[in-house]
Motif scaffolding. Structure first.
Motif: not given
Length: 131
Positions: A83-109
């Motif tokens: 989560p970020t300061p803009a999140s509603h709950g646990a989902e990650p949320r940007a400050a405004s719309p984003i352009a997806p570019v990829g996905q980390i394999e096995n992210p280690d938070a």
């Protein structure tokens, strides 16, 4: 579309990711290698990579854990891992719309949470022979 893998290095953390088949991901791939100083915003690491990219039609500000995206107002590559300061709950949320570019394999938070503002992020293509 060929498999486009990248390696992200920040501090002592290394993560591999796969790029999507999108115009924003194409722009990232063509600009490699990339290097930026990062900032932290909640559970998001971001840094200006100097690419002018528009969000796709219908873009949203919601991401998933491990997503890589360009945040157009900051010309920044973002790594979402919670989560970020803009999140509603646990989902990650940007400050405004984003352009997806990829996905980390096995992210280690937990490892990504140890990254601090001012660290250097390097993004490089992973040679198919190393894969």
């Amino acid at each position: 579309m060929p498999d486009r893998r990248v390696r992200l290095r920040v501090d002592d953390h290394i993560a591999d990711a796969r790029l999507l088949d999108t115009p924003a991901a194409d722009a990232v791939w063509e600009a490699l290698p990339l290097r930026t100083t990062v900032s932290i915003w909640g559970d998001e690491i971001y840094g200006n990579i100097g690419l002018d990219v528009s969000p796709p039609p219908g873009a949203t500000d919601v991401a998933a854990v491990g997503d890589l995206a360009i945040w157009p107002p900051g010309r920044a590559l973002c790594i979402f891992f919670g989560p970020t300061p803009a999140s509603h709950g646990a989902e990650p949320r940007a400050a405004s719309p984003i352009a997806p570019v990829g996905q980390i394999e096995n992210p280690d938070a937990s490892a990504l949470r140890r990254v601090r503002s001012g660290a250097t992020l390097t993004i490089e293509a992973v040679d198919e022979l190393q894969a």
